[in-house]
Design a protein around this motif. Sequence first.
Motif, PDB file in Angstrom:
ATOM      1  N   LEU A 152      -4.677  28.053 -21.488  1.00  0.00           N
ATOM      2  CA  LEU A 152      -5.524  26.989 -21.906  1.00  0.00           C
ATOM      3  C   LEU A 152      -4.811  25.567 -21.681  1.00  0.00           C
ATOM      4  O   LEU A 152      -4.961  24.482 -21.009  1.00  0.00           O
ATOM      5  CB  LEU A 152      -5.955  27.010 -23.277  1.00  0.00           C
ATOM      6  CG  LEU A 152      -6.710  26.045 -23.793  1.00  0.00           C
ATOM      7  CD1 LEU A 152      -7.758  25.425 -23.028  1.00  0.00           C
ATOM      8  CD2 LEU A 152      -7.036  26.245 -25.280  1.00  0.00           C
ATOM      9  N   GLU A 153      -3.464  25.489 -22.239  1.00  0.00           N
ATOM     10  CA  GLU A 153      -2.618  24.357 -22.330  1.00  0.00           C
ATOM     11  C   GLU A 153      -2.243  23.973 -20.826  1.00  0.00           C
ATOM     12  O   GLU A 153      -2.122  22.766 -20.603  1.00  0.00           O
ATOM     13  CB  GLU A 153      -1.468  24.488 -23.320  1.00  0.00           C
ATOM     14  CG  GLU A 153      -1.994  24.594 -24.717  1.00  0.00           C
ATOM     15  CD  GLU A 153      -2.922  23.378 -25.283  1.00  0.00           C
ATOM     16  OE1 GLU A 153      -2.537  22.186 -24.876  1.00  0.00           O
ATOM     17  OE2 GLU A 153      -3.736  23.772 -25.969  1.00  0.00           O
ATOM     18  N   GLU A 154      -1.836  24.911 -20.086  1.00  0.00           N
ATOM     19  CA  GLU A 154      -1.274  24.438 -18.851  1.00  0.00           C
ATOM     20  C   GLU A 154      -2.601  23.963 -17.991  1.00  0.00           C
ATOM     21  O   GLU A 154      -2.426  23.050 -17.184  1.00  0.00           O
ATOM     22  CB  GLU A 154      -0.932  25.921 -18.145  1.00  0.00           C
ATOM     23  CG  GLU A 154      -0.330  25.623 -16.902  1.00  0.00           C
ATOM     24  CD  GLU A 154       0.312  27.150 -16.246  1.00  0.00           C
ATOM     25  OE1 GLU A 154      -0.050  27.629 -15.156  1.00  0.00           O
ATOM     26  OE2 GLU A 154       0.786  27.744 -16.938  1.00  0.00           O
ATOM     27  N   LEU A 155      -3.719  24.512 -18.165  1.00  0.00           N
ATOM     28  CA  LEU A 155      -5.012  24.022 -17.327  1.00  0.00           C
ATOM     29  C   LEU A 155      -5.161  22.718 -17.904  1.00  0.00           C
ATOM     30  O   LEU A 155      -5.580  21.742 -16.864  1.00  0.00           O
ATOM     31  CB  LEU A 155      -6.080  25.030 -17.438  1.00  0.00           C
ATOM     32  CG  LEU A 155      -5.861  26.342 -17.149  1.00  0.00           C
ATOM     33  CD1 LEU A 155      -7.113  27.100 -17.714  1.00  0.00           C
ATOM     34  CD2 LEU A 155      -5.870  26.320 -15.418  1.00  0.00           C
ATOM     35  N   LYS A 156      -5.058  22.350 -18.988  1.00  0.00           N
ATOM     36  CA  LYS A 156      -5.465  20.974 -19.567  1.00  0.00           C
ATOM     37  C   LYS A 156      -4.347  20.071 -18.865  1.00  0.00           C
ATOM     38  O   LYS A 156      -4.732  18.939 -18.578  1.00  0.00           O
ATOM     39  CB  LYS A 156      -5.131  20.989 -21.150  1.00  0.00           C
ATOM     40  CG  LYS A 156      -6.112  21.647 -21.926  1.00  0.00           C
ATOM     41  CD  LYS A 156      -6.285  21.591 -23.124  1.00  0.00           C
ATOM     42  CE  LYS A 156      -7.502  21.879 -23.859  1.00  0.00           C
ATOM     43  NZ  LYS A 156      -7.494  21.847 -25.686  1.00  0.00           N
TER      44      LYS A 156
END
Length: 233
Positions: A40-44
């Motif tokens: 999730l954070e990497e995609l953001k």
Amino acid sequence: MYAGRLEYIKGVHILIRALGLLRQRRRDWTCVIAGSGSLLEELKLQAQALGVQDDIEFSGTMDNIPAALTSADIYVQPSLQDTQPFSVTEAQLAGIAPVVADTTGMPEMVRHGVTGWIVPADNAAALAGQLELLLRDDSLRARAGNAAQQWARANRSLDSMAEGTLKAYRRAAEMHGWPQRSRPAGQSGHHIQGAFHPADLLNVITPGNPLESVLRSRLPADYRIPDANILPG
């Protein structure tokens, strides 16, 4: 819209890369990414690096995907590895022709250009091009969405999938010369013609397999595949 786990094999990073390319051509869209996962954070951060952070809504886990799909025009399943995701079926039943990657079982769910579109996996440019085409052609989306919905109703209902499963077991049984059987007379519950106890088939395929006794001891004697209880009464 995309709905599913946020893991590498689901290819969401490919979708975001495609959206970065799409934004260079047109900006009249918003992408909802529903789900949770380790990326999730990497995609953001990826979305921010590509300048599409304001065009993507990370909505988290949703309890009612069919309701959310009523607000979507396009559904994308960009998986690098997958089977036949139920989320694709949900999109089809909602009247949305999906865009899927050409991996594993997904191309079996879509007739390219008729009930959806198939793009090469891990190819952001191809996905961006397909999205651009669909965004500029409302009638194409509507025609394909209607066809996708009809296909899903005919092929992905509980009854049709149960019958398809039964046919697969019948073919396996016929390959080993095992006769068709139904639930023995006198046993309770309605039955499906050709249903059988797993231990019976295992005994025919691999006689003496120790798993047979385990199945017989742990499953009820009147248990059958497919289970008639999964079908409407």
